[in-house]
Scaffold this motif. Structure first.
Motif, PDB file in Angstrom:
ATOM      1  N   ASP A   7       0.832  -1.208   0.000  1.00 31.72           N
ATOM      2  CA  ASP A   7       0.000   0.000   0.000  1.00 31.72           C
ATOM      3  C   ASP A   7       0.866   1.257   0.000  1.00 31.72           C
ATOM      4  O   ASP A   7       0.569   2.229  -0.704  1.00 31.72           O
ATOM      5  N   GLN A   8       1.932   1.236   0.795  1.00 36.97           N
ATOM      6  CA  GLN A   8       2.824   2.394   0.852  1.00 36.97           C
ATOM      7  C   GLN A   8       3.498   2.630  -0.498  1.00 36.97           C
ATOM      8  O   GLN A   8       3.609   3.762  -0.959  1.00 36.97           O
ATOM      9  N   ARG A   9       3.953   1.560  -1.128  1.00 37.11           N
ATOM     10  CA  ARG A   9       4.572   1.688  -2.457  1.00 37.11           C
ATOM     11  C   ARG A   9       3.572   2.285  -3.451  1.00 37.11           C
ATOM     12  O   ARG A   9       3.919   3.154  -4.239  1.00 37.11           O
ATOM     13  N   THR A  10       2.334   1.800  -3.399  1.00 36.69           N
ATOM     14  CA  THR A  10       1.303   2.321  -4.299  1.00 36.69           C
ATOM     15  C   THR A  10       1.057   3.799  -4.013  1.00 36.69           C
ATOM     16  O   THR A  10       0.957   4.604  -4.935  1.00 36.69           O
ATOM     17  N   SER A  11       0.963   4.164  -2.734  1.00 33.01           N
ATOM     18  CA  SER A  11       0.768   5.575  -2.354  1.00 33.01           C
ATOM     19  C   SER A  11       1.909   6.447  -2.866  1.00 33.01           C
ATOM     20  O   SER A  11       1.710   7.616  -3.183  1.00 33.01           O
ATOM     21  N   ASP A  12       3.110   5.858  -2.945  1.00 30.74           N
ATOM     22  CA  ASP A  12       4.280   6.579  -3.451  1.00 30.74           C
ATOM     23  C   ASP A  12       4.351   6.575  -4.981  1.00 30.74           C
ATOM     24  O   ASP A  12       5.315   7.077  -5.553  1.00 30.74           O
ATOM     25  N   GLY A  13       3.349   5.975  -5.640  1.00 32.42           N
ATOM     26  CA  GLY A  13       3.309   5.954  -7.101  1.00 32.42           C
ATOM     27  C   GLY A  13       4.162   4.859  -7.725  1.00 32.42           C
ATOM     28  O   GLY A  13       4.458   4.899  -8.905  1.00 32.42           O
ATOM     29  N   ARG A  14       4.535   3.843  -6.941  1.00 33.12           N
ATOM     30  CA  ARG A  14       5.375   2.755  -7.449  1.00 33.12           C
ATOM     31  C   ARG A  14       4.547   1.491  -7.615  1.00 33.12           C
ATOM     32  O   ARG A  14       3.672   1.187  -6.804  1.00 33.12           O
ATOM     33  N   SER A  15       4.866   0.733  -8.654  1.00 32.40           N
ATOM     34  CA  SER A  15       4.186  -0.535  -8.913  1.00 32.40           C
ATOM     35  C   SER A  15       4.701  -1.623  -7.983  1.00 32.40           C
ATOM     36  O   SER A  15       5.774  -1.504  -7.396  1.00 32.40           O
ATOM     37  N   ASN A  16       3.929  -2.689  -7.869  1.00 33.45           N
ATOM     38  CA  ASN A  16       4.287  -3.849  -7.057  1.00 33.45           C
ATOM     39  C   ASN A  16       4.157  -5.109  -7.888  1.00 33.45           C
ATOM     40  O   ASN A  16       3.207  -5.246  -8.666  1.00 33.45           O
ATOM     41  N   VAL A  17       5.083  -6.035  -7.714  1.00 37.86           N
ATOM     42  CA  VAL A  17       4.991  -7.363  -8.310  1.00 37.86           C
ATOM     43  C   VAL A  17       5.536  -8.340  -7.278  1.00 37.86           C
ATOM     44  O   VAL A  17       6.648  -8.157  -6.786  1.00 37.86           O
ATOM     45  N   ALA A  18       4.731  -9.357  -6.934  1.00 39.69           N
ATOM     46  CA  ALA A  18       5.176 -10.322  -5.934  1.00 39.69           C
ATOM     47  C   ALA A  18       4.272 -11.547  -5.962  1.00 39.69           C
ATOM     48  O   ALA A  18       3.133 -11.485  -6.444  1.00 39.69           O
ATOM     49  N   PHE A  19       4.782 -12.652  -5.429  1.00 40.03           N
ATOM     50  CA  PHE A  19       3.942 -13.800  -5.140  1.00 40.03           C
ATOM     51  C   PHE A  19       3.385 -13.575  -3.750  1.00 40.03           C
ATOM     52  O   PHE A  19       4.137 -13.298  -2.808  1.00 40.03           O
ATOM     53  N   VAL A  20       2.052 -13.665  -3.607  1.00 35.95           N
ATOM     54  CA  VAL A  20       1.406 -13.389  -2.338  1.00 35.95           C
ATOM     55  C   VAL A  20       0.402 -14.479  -2.006  1.00 35.95           C
ATOM     56  O   VAL A  20      -0.125 -15.147  -2.892  1.00 35.95           O
ATOM     57  N   GLU A  21       0.127 -14.622  -0.737  1.00 36.21           N
ATOM     58  CA  GLU A  21      -0.929 -15.518  -0.276  1.00 36.21           C
ATOM     59  C   GLU A  21      -2.143 -14.656   0.038  1.00 36.21           C
ATOM     60  O   GLU A  21      -2.025 -13.636   0.718  1.00 36.21           O
ATOM     61  N   ARG A  22      -3.306 -15.049  -0.480  1.00 33.03           N
ATOM     62  CA  ARG A  22      -4.532 -14.297  -0.235  1.00 33.03           C
ATOM     63  C   ARG A  22      -5.663 -15.260   0.113  1.00 33.03           C
ATOM     64  O   ARG A  22      -5.657 -16.421  -0.276  1.00 33.03           O
TER      65      ARG A  22
END
Length: 178
Positions: free
Chosen positions: A87-102
């Motif tokens: 969320d912080q990265r997104t708020s800073d205008g940066r993209s995210n890519v990761a393997f996540v558990e949901r």
């Protein structure tokens, strides 16, 4: 009657097989000891729109999730800190890519997550379910390890036991592929 004609982007959003959610980053509200609300300064994603694949995987009733915090709906309790970092990265205008558990309607699953911010406070999250592929990779890795054990120590290894383990792993892999 004035029917809304979907844009090309809206068509893509609702036709893609991956789960896609549009969100808005909003300030979290916290309660002080006196009961009044204060802004925490942290942003959290709140669902604005989602496609049918998202609904099918995460919530059968999309009408109830529009306006809810995304993390509250799909992030397991043990992964909340990880989600806050995204969320912080997104708020800073940066993209995210990761393997996540949901958390899904069928329990926790593993996804390739891509978060794409736009404007100052909006973004998209795309979730590609890779649970089966990871299980297949794990089974194949175990088969290779068992075969290597048999190859490297043929005289010291119980060949029948290792052969049975290889057969069982291969059968599991075959079931995962089907």
């Amino acid at each position: 009657m004035n029917a809304h004609k979907p844009t090309q982007f809206e068509q893509l959003l609702h036709e893609i097989d991956d789960a896609v959610v549009e969100f808005e980053i909003v300030d979290r509200e916290e309660r002080s000891s006196s009961g009044s609300r204060t802004q925490s300064g942290d942003g959290e994603p709140v669902i604005v729109d989602a496609n049918h694949a998202f609904r099918d995987i995460f919530s059968p009733d999309m009408k109830r999730v529009i306006g809810l915090p995304l993390n509250d709906l799909i992030v397991p309790a043990t992964k909340q800190e990880e989600a806050k970092q995204f969320d912080q990265r997104t708020s800073d205008g940066r993209s995210n890519v990761a393997f996540v558990e949901r958390t899904t309607t069928e329990g926790n699953r593993t996804f390739l997550y891509r978060g794409i911010p736009y404007d100052d406070d909006h973004g998209f999250a795309i979730y590609t379910d890779v649970t089966g592929e990871l299980q297949q990779q794990d089974e194949l890795t175990e088969i290779i390890a068992l075969a290597e054990e048999l190859r490297s120590n043929p005289a010291e290894t119980d060949t029948v036991d290792v052969a049975n383990k290889i057969k069982a792993k291969a059968e599991t892999l075959t079931q995962l592929i089907d």
